[in-house]
Write a protein that holds these residues in place. Structure first.
Motif, PDB file in Angstrom:
ATOM      1  N   ASN A 133       0.818  -1.213   0.000  1.00  0.00           N
ATOM      2  CA  ASN A 133       0.000   0.000   0.000  1.00  0.00           C
ATOM      3  C   ASN A 133       0.850   1.261   0.000  1.00  0.00           C
ATOM      4  OD1 ASN A 133      -2.505  -1.405   0.126  1.00  0.00           O
ATOM      5  ND2 ASN A 133      -2.035  -1.867   2.269  1.00  0.00           N
TER       6      ASN A 133
ATOM      7  N   LYS B 231       2.923   1.733  -5.041  1.00  0.00           N
ATOM      8  CA  LYS B 231       2.003   0.586  -5.078  1.00  0.00           C
ATOM      9  C   LYS B 231       2.298  -0.332  -6.257  1.00  0.00           C
ATOM     10  CE  LYS B 231      -1.595   2.961  -2.527  1.00  0.00           C
ATOM     11  NZ  LYS B 231      -2.962   3.486  -2.520  1.00  0.00           N
TER      12      LYS B 231
ATOM     13  N   LYS C   5       1.633  -0.184  -9.493  1.00  0.00           N
ATOM     14  CA  LYS C   5       0.471  -0.478 -10.327  1.00  0.00           C
ATOM     15  C   LYS C   5       0.682  -0.068 -11.787  1.00  0.00           C
ATOM     16  CE  LYS C   5      -2.829  -1.723  -7.212  1.00  0.00           C
ATOM     17  NZ  LYS C   5      -2.010  -2.634  -6.422  1.00  0.00           N
TER      18      LYS C   5
END
Length: 155
Positions: free
Chosen positions: A46, A132, A134
């Motif tokens: 996170n 993160k 992503k």
């Protein structure tokens, strides 16, 4: 700029500590970077810090397409205590006189399965730093890397 490196943690029986030597980073405009340094952090999936963030001192020297650091970072947590999915981030920063601030140029990261003794080269990604992991975009099509050397200390 002297950096904010922390000393190695005390050893604990059966626990492993990791020292990462940041050797050098390959950049096509390495010579133009002013006061370059690297911020090292350990984040969970996170993007939450698992250890204190550390800055290297300013690079030793720049030559051709490399900025040389040759500095040891002591990771501030035993390897066994790092959560699954954690990663060690390296943000390459440099000073921009026109804008009068320090900017992140690119970043790299190492995941837990890459922790093993010896040399490793990791790819550089475009900013902003994506803790993160992503939306990763490689910095360039050229093969440019961060060169590291890992040492594991086990009692």
């Amino acid at each position: 700029i002297s950096g904010t490196l922390l000393p190695r943690l005390p050893s604990e029986p059966g626990m492993t500590l990791l020292t990462i030597n940041i050797e050098k980073i390959g950049l096509k405009d390495a010579g133009q970077c002013i006061d370059p340094y690297i911020t090292v952090s350990v984040k969970d999936l996170n993007g939450i810090d698992l250890t204190p963030v550390q800055d290297t001192p300013v690079a030793l020297r720049k030559e051709d397409t490399y900025v040389h650091f040759n500095v040891d970072i002591e990771i501030q947590k035993h390897v066994e205590k790092l959560t699954k999915g954690a990663a060690i981030f390296f943000e390459f920063k440099h000073y921009k006189p026109k804008k009068r601030f320090t900017s992140t140029k690119c970043f790299a990261f190492m995941e837990m399965d890459e922790i093993k003794p010896g040399a490793i080269v990791i790819e550089l990604y475009k900013k902003p730093t994506d803790f993160k992991r992503k939306k990763l975009q490689l910095l360039t099509k050229k093969p440019l890397y961060l060169h590291l050397h890992q040492t594991l200390h086990k009692e």
